[in-house]
Design an enzyme around this catalytic site. Structure first.
Site, mmCIF file in Angstrom:
data_model
loop_
_atom_site.group_PDB
_atom_site.id
_atom_site.type_symbol
_atom_site.label_atom_id
_atom_site.label_comp_id
_atom_site.label_asym_id
_atom_site.label_seq_id
_atom_site.Cartn_x
_atom_site.Cartn_y
_atom_site.Cartn_z
ATOM 1 C CD GLN A 120 -2.465 -1.367 2.666
ATOM 2 O OE1 GLN A 120 -3.485 -0.775 3.006
ATOM 3 N NE2 GLN A 120 -1.798 -2.153 3.501
ATOM 4 C CG HIS A 140 -3.102 2.337 -1.642
ATOM 5 N ND1 HIS A 140 -3.043 2.251 -0.285
ATOM 6 C CD2 HIS A 140 -4.182 1.616 -2.009
ATOM 7 C CE1 HIS A 140 -4.055 1.513 0.150
ATOM 8 N NE2 HIS A 140 -4.763 1.113 -0.874
ATOM 9 C CB CYS A 148 -2.523 14.525 -17.272
ATOM 10 S SG CYS A 148 -3.607 15.862 -17.776
ATOM 11 C CB CYS A 176 -4.343 17.963 -22.326
ATOM 12 S SG CYS A 176 -4.383 17.632 -20.557
HETATM 13 N N1 APR Z 1 6.988 -2.522 12.140
HETATM 14 C C1 APR Z 1 5.801 -3.123 11.857
HETATM 15 N N2 APR Z 1 4.593 -2.495 11.967
HETATM 16 C C2 APR Z 1 4.608 -1.220 12.401
HETATM 17 C C3 APR Z 1 5.801 -0.531 12.728
HETATM 18 C C4 APR Z 1 7.024 -1.252 12.577
HETATM 19 N N3 APR Z 1 8.197 -0.691 12.854
HETATM 20 N N4 APR Z 1 5.480 0.734 13.127
HETATM 21 C C5 APR Z 1 4.118 0.826 13.052
HETATM 22 N N5 APR Z 1 3.598 -0.347 12.625
HETATM 23 C C6 APR Z 1 2.202 -0.675 12.365
HETATM 24 C C7 APR Z 1 1.206 0.068 13.224
HETATM 25 O O1 APR Z 1 0.959 -0.656 14.415
HETATM 26 C C8 APR Z 1 -0.017 0.098 12.318
HETATM 27 O O2 APR Z 1 -0.786 -1.084 12.507
HETATM 28 O O3 APR Z 1 1.946 -0.253 11.037
HETATM 29 C C9 APR Z 1 0.577 0.068 10.902
HETATM 30 C C10 APR Z 1 0.477 1.378 10.117
HETATM 31 O O4 APR Z 1 -0.869 1.545 9.814
HETATM 32 P P1 APR Z 1 -1.391 2.806 8.953
HETATM 33 O O5 APR Z 1 -0.754 4.026 9.423
HETATM 34 O O6 APR Z 1 -2.867 2.724 8.973
HETATM 35 O O7 APR Z 1 -0.833 2.514 7.499
HETATM 36 P P2 APR Z 1 -1.427 1.553 6.380
HETATM 37 O O8 APR Z 1 -2.066 0.342 6.982
HETATM 38 O O9 APR Z 1 -0.376 1.320 5.396
HETATM 39 O O10 APR Z 1 -2.568 2.487 5.740
HETATM 40 C C11 APR Z 1 -3.238 2.002 4.635
HETATM 41 O O11 APR Z 1 -4.378 4.061 4.294
HETATM 42 O O12 APR Z 1 -4.054 6.254 4.597
HETATM 43 C C12 APR Z 1 -4.208 5.313 3.642
HETATM 44 O O13 APR Z 1 -3.396 5.184 1.432
HETATM 45 C C13 APR Z 1 -2.983 5.222 2.756
HETATM 46 O O14 APR Z 1 -1.783 3.254 2.044
HETATM 47 C C14 APR Z 1 -2.359 3.893 3.153
HETATM 48 C C15 APR Z 1 -3.542 3.107 3.669
#
Ligand code: APR
Length: 277
Positions: A120, A140, A148, A176
């Site tokens: 993602q 994503h 564009c 464009c």
């Molecule tokens: N190692 C493993 N996991 C970790 C670490 C680490 N060092 N640090 C944080 N985490 C975990 C957190 O506990 C959390 O569960 O990573 C996760 C991050 O979650 P989000 O911030 O929600 O990110 P993500 O799941 O990738 O979000 C999905 O949402 O905002 C949109 O498009 C955006 O691609 C993104 C999507």
């Protein structure tokens, strides 16, 4: 050492079962030939490279309102503000380096015939860690792609963007003349068709023996669906995350550790086991 060996035995046997069923006991020598792997990652995997997560403690969405920065409406309302935010993120990513979690996933990809990483993350740290493009889907989008907002024109060239970014110019489409935007998927937008096809084709070609889900809150249903569908045939489902997620209760193994610690160890265990025999 004993703990690791016991973990190794449990891990590999479980991961092997479907492969063993299909190929009898010949698989011991070249586990990677027969094992089918799916890896799903999120922002947590890049956290140890200094890239903020979204929903974690200092996550982007704790400090910024996503509806003001990551939606088509926000871009229509204030393209300058949106570009400034993406440019700040691009610069932070340029200054970052892949960490041992990215490198471990790349090693597993290089060693496994049937492998797909679905990330993602819009950063390029998985790619810079050496994962072959044909074994990765950025579901994503890619923050270094500029596309564009009017026509289908898009480009991915690092340096060109860098220059314009210095001038705070909102890049216009050379075809464009419409405004261009970062090549990422915003809230409320469809997933990129081609990338979605690549994921579904991989899943349709068979269940995985090993599914690793690392560093994501698994907020989106399709991430949960792909993990469960891919591990449907008794495959190992390993979750790497310091915190609980909606997938935790389905996992066959929970590693409540940072990805840069847990992923290299998992891959080492698998790799050493395969090679040693
Ligand atoms: N190692 C493993 N996991 C970790 C670490 C680490 N060092 N640090 C944080 N985490 C975990 C957190 O506990 C959390 O569960 O990573 C996760 C991050 O979650 P989000 O911030 O929600 O990110 P993500 O799941 O990738 O979000 C999905 O949402 O905002 C949109 O498009 C955006 O691609 C993104 C999507």
């Amino acid at each position: 050492m004993w703990q690791a060996e016991r973990e190794l035995a449990t891990l590999s046997l479980a991961a092997l079962k479907p492969a063993e069923r299909r190929f009898g006991n010949r698989c011991f020598f070249s586990i990677f030939t027969f094992v089918r792997v799916l890896v799903l990652t999120g922002a947590g995997v890049s956290a140890e490279s200094g890239i903020p997560t979204f929903r974690g403690k200092d996550g982007y969405w704790r400090n910024f309102d996503p509806s003001k920065l990551a939606t088509p409406e926000a871009f229509a309302r204030d393209p300058q503000l949106v570009w400034e935010w993406y440019r700040e993120r691009r610069q932070r990513i340029r200054n970052a380096r892949p960490n041992p979690a990215h490198e471990a996933v790349a090693r597993l990809a290089q060693r496994t015939n049937e492998f797909l990483l679905v990330t993602q993350n819009v950063d390029d740290l998985h790619a810079r860690a050496g994962i072959p493009a044909e074994k990765m889907v950025q579901i994503h989008g890619d923050i270094f792609v500029t596309r564009c907002s009017g026509c289908d024109f898009e480009r991915r060239d690092y340096e060109h963007e860098y220059e314009q970014e210095q001038e705070h110019v909102i890049p216009r489409c050379s075809k464009c003349d419409a405004l261009t935007r970062p090549g990422v998927v915003w809230f409320g937008e469809q997933l990129p068709w081609n990338e979605l096809q690549r994921v579904e084709n991989y899943l349709d070609r068979g269940a995985s023996d090993l599914v690793i889900i690392a560093g994501t809150t698994a907020t989106f249903g399709y991430i949960v669906d792909w993990a469960l569908w891919s591990s449907r045939d008794g495959g190992e489902l390993i979750e790497v995350n310091p915190e609980e997620t909606p997938l935790s209760r389905f996992a066959t193994r929970l590693l409540r550790e940072p990805a840069a610690v847990a992923l290299p160890r998992i891959v080492d265990e698998l790799t050493n086991w395969g090679v040693a025999l």
